[in-house]
Design a protein around this motif. Structure first.
Motif, PDB file in Angstrom:
ATOM      1  N   SER A  15      -0.613   4.573   2.340  1.00  0.00           N
ATOM      2  CA  SER A  15      -1.728   4.419   3.417  1.00  0.00           C
ATOM      3  C   SER A  15      -1.182   3.914   4.829  1.00  0.00           C
ATOM      4  CB  SER A  15      -2.342   3.122   2.486  1.00  0.00           C
ATOM      5  OG  SER A  15      -3.142   3.128   1.436  1.00  0.00           O
ATOM      6  N   SER A  52     -10.063   8.968   2.293  1.00  0.00           N
ATOM      7  CA  SER A  52     -10.531   8.679   2.105  1.00  0.00           C
ATOM      8  C   SER A  52     -12.467   8.935   2.057  1.00  0.00           C
ATOM      9  CB  SER A  52     -11.005   7.463   1.651  1.00  0.00           C
ATOM     10  OG  SER A  52     -10.906   6.486   3.600  1.00  0.00           O
ATOM     11  N   SER A  66      -3.603  -3.625   2.084  1.00  0.00           N
ATOM     12  CA  SER A  66      -3.622  -3.303   0.831  1.00  0.00           C
ATOM     13  C   SER A  66      -4.401  -2.218   0.633  1.00  0.00           C
ATOM     14  CB  SER A  66      -4.407  -4.599   0.016  1.00  0.00           C
ATOM     15  OG  SER A  66      -4.747  -4.081  -1.445  1.00  0.00           O
ATOM     16  N   ASP A  67      -3.696  -1.026  -0.363  1.00  0.00           N
ATOM     17  CA  ASP A  67      -5.061  -0.022  -0.694  1.00  0.00           C
ATOM     18  C   ASP A  67      -5.441  -0.189  -2.390  1.00  0.00           C
ATOM     19  OD1 ASP A  67      -2.527   0.447  -2.376  1.00  0.00           O
ATOM     20  OD2 ASP A  67      -2.290   2.028  -2.176  1.00  0.00           O
ATOM     21  N   LEU A  68      -5.263  -2.023  -2.485  1.00  0.00           N
ATOM     22  CA  LEU A  68      -5.833  -1.831  -4.123  1.00  0.00           C
ATOM     23  C   LEU A  68      -5.924  -0.731  -5.346  1.00  0.00           C
ATOM     24  CD1 LEU A  68      -9.453  -2.071  -3.201  1.00  0.00           C
ATOM     25  CD2 LEU A  68      -8.309  -4.148  -3.128  1.00  0.00           C
ATOM     26  N   GLY A  69      -4.692  -0.230  -5.072  1.00  0.00           N
ATOM     27  CA  GLY A  69      -3.660   0.515  -6.397  1.00  0.00           C
ATOM     28  C   GLY A  69      -4.504   1.854  -5.993  1.00  0.00           C
ATOM     29  N   VAL A  70      -4.689   2.028  -4.882  1.00  0.00           N
ATOM     30  CA  VAL A  70      -4.855   3.597  -4.785  1.00  0.00           C
ATOM     31  C   VAL A  70      -4.270   5.169  -5.241  1.00  0.00           C
ATOM     32  CG1 VAL A  70      -6.305   4.660  -3.137  1.00  0.00           C
ATOM     33  CG2 VAL A  70      -7.383   3.334  -3.340  1.00  0.00           C
ATOM     34  N   ASN A  79       1.190  -0.928   0.110  1.00  0.00           N
ATOM     35  CA  ASN A  79       0.296  -0.079  -0.149  1.00  0.00           C
ATOM     36  C   ASN A  79       0.983   1.104  -0.062  1.00  0.00           C
ATOM     37  OD1 ASN A  79       1.045   0.178   2.672  1.00  0.00           O
ATOM     38  ND2 ASN A  79      -1.229   0.214   3.764  1.00  0.00           N
ATOM     39  N   GLN A  89      -2.396   5.303  -8.662  1.00  0.00           N
ATOM     40  CA  GLN A  89      -3.388   6.327  -9.194  1.00  0.00           C
ATOM     41  C   GLN A  89      -3.296   7.367  -8.755  1.00  0.00           C
ATOM     42  OE1 GLN A  89      -5.274   4.326 -12.509  1.00  0.00           O
ATOM     43  NE2 GLN A  89      -5.162   7.032 -12.415  1.00  0.00           N
TER      44      GLN A  89
END
Length: 174
Positions: free
Chosen positions: A151, A125, A156-160, A70, A163
Motif C-alpha cells: 500500500s 480501491s 494497515s490494509d486489513l490483509g488486502v 500493509n 489476499q
C-alpha cells in the motif's frame, strides 16, 4: 449556535450519502452528465499518494517491505510480510504472458510496466481510491515469480495485499 450545528450535521449527512452511494456504485456525475465516464466519481475520493521511487529489480531483488503491516513480499524473511512466490512450469516468456493476462482481467488493475522478466501494476480501491503497488519478477533459474504488493498510504490494509496475491495465485494456476 443552532444554525452552526445544523450546517455541520447537514454536511456530515451529505458526506455519508455520497460515501454510501459511491460504495453501491452510484455515480453522481453520470446522473447529471450521461456522457461522463463512471470512473469520474473515483476522483472525488482519491487517496492515491505518489508512486514509490524504490520500484523495480535491483541485484535480483524487489524492494523490501516497510515496517508497517500493509505489504507482502516473497523475498521477505519476517513472517508478517512473507508470502510464497508464484511457481510456473512453462517458459519464462509464457509465464510472464500468462501473468499479464491474469492481471489484465482484474477490474481495478492497471499495468504500468511489462518487460521480459518484470511486471508492475497499480491496483486502485473502488471506494476511496487507495493505490497499491504490485510487482512481479521472474526468476528463470528457480522457475518462480517473486512478488511484492504494498500500500502507498496508511498503516494497515486489513490483509488486502496478501489476499490479492493469493487471488492472483489462484487465477494464475487455473
Amino acid at each position: 449556535m443552532h444554525t452552526l450545528f445544523r450546517l455541520k450535521f447537514l454536511s456530515l449527512c451529505l458526506a455519508f450519502v455520497v460515501t454510501i452511494a459511491g460504495f453501491f456504485g452510484a455515480t453522481f456525475p453520470a446522473m447529471a452528465y450521461p456522457n461522463v465516464p463512471t470512473t469520474t466519481i473515483a476522483s472525488l475520493f482519491s487517496f492515491s499518494g505518489d508512486r514509490p521511487t524504490n520500484l523495480g529489480v535491483k541485484n535480483g531483488s524487489l524492494g523490501t517491505c516497510p515496517t508497517s503491516p500493509n505489504c507482502v513480499s516473497s523475498q521477505s524473511s519476517d513472517p508478517e510480510h512473507q508470502i510464497a512466490a508464484l511457481t510456473y512450469q512453462s517458459t519464462p516468456a509464457e509465464a510472464i504472458a500468462q501473468l499479464k493476462a491474469t492481471i489484465e482481467a482484474i477490474e481495478n488493475a492497471k499495468i504500468i510496466t511489462a518487460e521480459d522478466n518484470y511486471l508492475y501494476a497499480e491496483f486502485t480501491s473502488k471506494l476511496m481510491g487507495f493505490v497499491d503497488d504490485v510487482e512481479f519478477y521472474v526468476d528463470p533459474e528457480a522457475k518462480i515469480i517473486q512478488v511484492r504488493s504494498a500500500s502507498r498510504l496508511g498503516e494497515s490494509d486489513l490483509g488486502v495485499n496478501r489476499q490479492r496475491i493469493e487471488d492472483i495465485r489462484t487465477k494464475f494456476n487455473a
